[in-house]
Design an enzyme around this catalytic site. Structure first.
Site, mmCIF file in Angstrom:
data_model
loop_
_atom_site.group_PDB
_atom_site.id
_atom_site.type_symbol
_atom_site.label_atom_id
_atom_site.label_comp_id
_atom_site.label_asym_id
_atom_site.label_seq_id
_atom_site.Cartn_x
_atom_site.Cartn_y
_atom_site.Cartn_z
ATOM 1 N N THR A 91 0.838 -1.195 0.000
ATOM 2 C CA THR A 91 0.000 0.000 0.000
ATOM 3 C C THR A 91 0.872 1.243 0.000
ATOM 4 O OG1 THR A 91 -1.859 -1.078 1.125
ATOM 5 C CG2 THR A 91 -1.730 1.319 1.288
ATOM 6 N N PHE B 124 1.133 5.008 1.071
ATOM 7 C CA PHE B 124 0.571 5.981 2.004
ATOM 8 C C PHE B 124 1.116 7.373 1.686
ATOM 9 C CE2 PHE B 124 0.310 1.951 4.167
ATOM 10 C CZ PHE B 124 -0.859 2.012 4.903
#
Length: 380
Positions: free
Chosen positions: A281, A283
């Site tokens: 992911t 961020f």
């Protein structure tokens, strides 16, 4: 006429076209000199439309395709002419300032970071790479992260924006657009490894339902394909789901969360790595300061292109013609009922680079509605 003769004639035509093009660009530069004195804008939509109509009318035959070809050719010529004018004005000292200030370095650890969820959430784990535990503030919802920074309860916020399996976190891109004071200052790529966790003593055969964030559930869809009888129940956050299961003691229930969250809340790990091994992911770390550093590597922009034929092509061409690479382009509906779209683009470049300034200045001159979301270093 044979093929060799045709090619020779084409070569001669191309030579003349290049000579004429160079002459045209010299005249374009003279136009730019005049605009530098007068302060006029580079883009003149009315003039360009008149020109396109005029050259289309020069096509005597009634072939609509030929008229379209000529119009497309001259449309591209005028686009290149505008870019040359912007480049000349930049070199001559007319500069578009985008309100960003260069700074030596970003000092994160001494500041407070707001994250969504609880200790053990992936936002927490990603933020912990830079910020100490005592400076991290937990909030319940994604929007609360923005509010915490906006209201001064936190200096920075961290939010998941893209997942290598699930794609963009749509709500967070929409939120970033709704908070115009927020500036992206950094990115973190964090590997996501979901574990299936339950109360101590319960095995997989007893699990009837699984709680977790909707994205975590989606990222583990292969597991649920094999176990279709297990009910998937969305939760606000992976760590929140782990804490609630630990406190409720619900039988026949499990959660998808990080290994760290399972340890924090005393859960037993039934299965590890339920998501793909390459699952990660991205961020964003953001704040309210419009700053960037010398080593800023990536530029994030949001924009709405005019509802004209080829408008997105022209926008992307502004970066291509200046030798800038795009690492991402995604779209989200504006929500105006007309199926208009906002594009989010990542450009490899630094605001101090003249090529970046020329590309952005070209967008500004052409009336493109865009916003610089941030200019930040490579992922940590």
């Amino acid at each position: 006429m044979g093929l060799i003769e045709i090619r020779k004639e084409l070569d001669e035509i191309d030579r003349k076209l290049v000579e004429l093009f160079r002459k045209r660009m010299e005249l374009v530069e003279e136009v730019a000199k005049d605009k530098l004195k007068s302060g006029k804008a580079v883009f003149d939509g009315k003039r360009e439309e008149e020109k396109l109509n005029a050259v289309s009318a020069m096509v005597e035959e009634e072939d609509p395709a030929m008229k379209a070809y000529v119009r497309e050719l001259f449309s591209e010529l005028m686009t290149l002419s505008r870019r040359r004018q912007v480049q000349y004005l930049k070199e001559a000292g007319r500069s578009n300032h985008f309100s960003f200030q260069k700074t030596d370095k970003l000092i994160f650890p001494e500041k407070k970071l707001a994250f969504q969820g609880l200790k053990g959430a992936y936002s927490y784990l990603a933020g912990r790479r830079i910020f100490p535990d005592e400076n991290m503030i937990s909030v319940l919802h994604f929007r609360d992260v923005f509010d915490a920074v906006e209201e001064g309860r936190a200096d920075y916020g961290i939010l998941p924006m893209d997942n290598s399996t699930y794609g963009m976190v749509q709500d967070n891109y929409d939120l970033l657009n709704r908070y115009p004071t927020m500036v992206v200052l950094g990115e973190i790529h964090y590997p996501v490894s979901h574990c299936l966790c339950s109360r101590v003593g319960e095995g997989l055969d007893h699990i009837k339902k699984v709680y977790s964030h909707p994205q975590a559930l989606s990222q583990c869809r292969d597991f649920f394909y094999v176990h279709p009888d297990i009910e998937q129940i969305p939760s606000a956050n992976t760590a929140i789901a782990a804490k609630e299961l630990s406190e409720s003691g619900e039988e026949g229930a499990a959660v998808l969360c990080s290994k760290e969250a399972a340890e924090y809340y005393g859960l037993s790990i039934l299965r590890e790595q339920l998501s793909k091994e390459e699952n990660a992911t991205r961020f964003f770390i953001f704040g309210k300061e419009k700053i960037y550093t010398e080593d800023a590597y990536k530029l994030s922009i949001s924009l709405i292109v005019p509802d004209n034929v080829g408008s997105l092509y022209q926008v992307l061409g502004s970066f291509m013609c200046n030798g800038l690479s795009l690492s991402m382009i995604q779209s989200r509906p504006v929500g105006d009922g007309a199926f208009s779209y906002r594009f989010f683009i990542d450009v490899i470049g630094n605001l101090s680079d003249s090529r970046v300034e020329i590309a952005l200045s070209t967008l500004k001159e052409e009336g493109v509605d865009f916003r610089i979301l941030g200019n930040y270093p490579k992922e940590k």
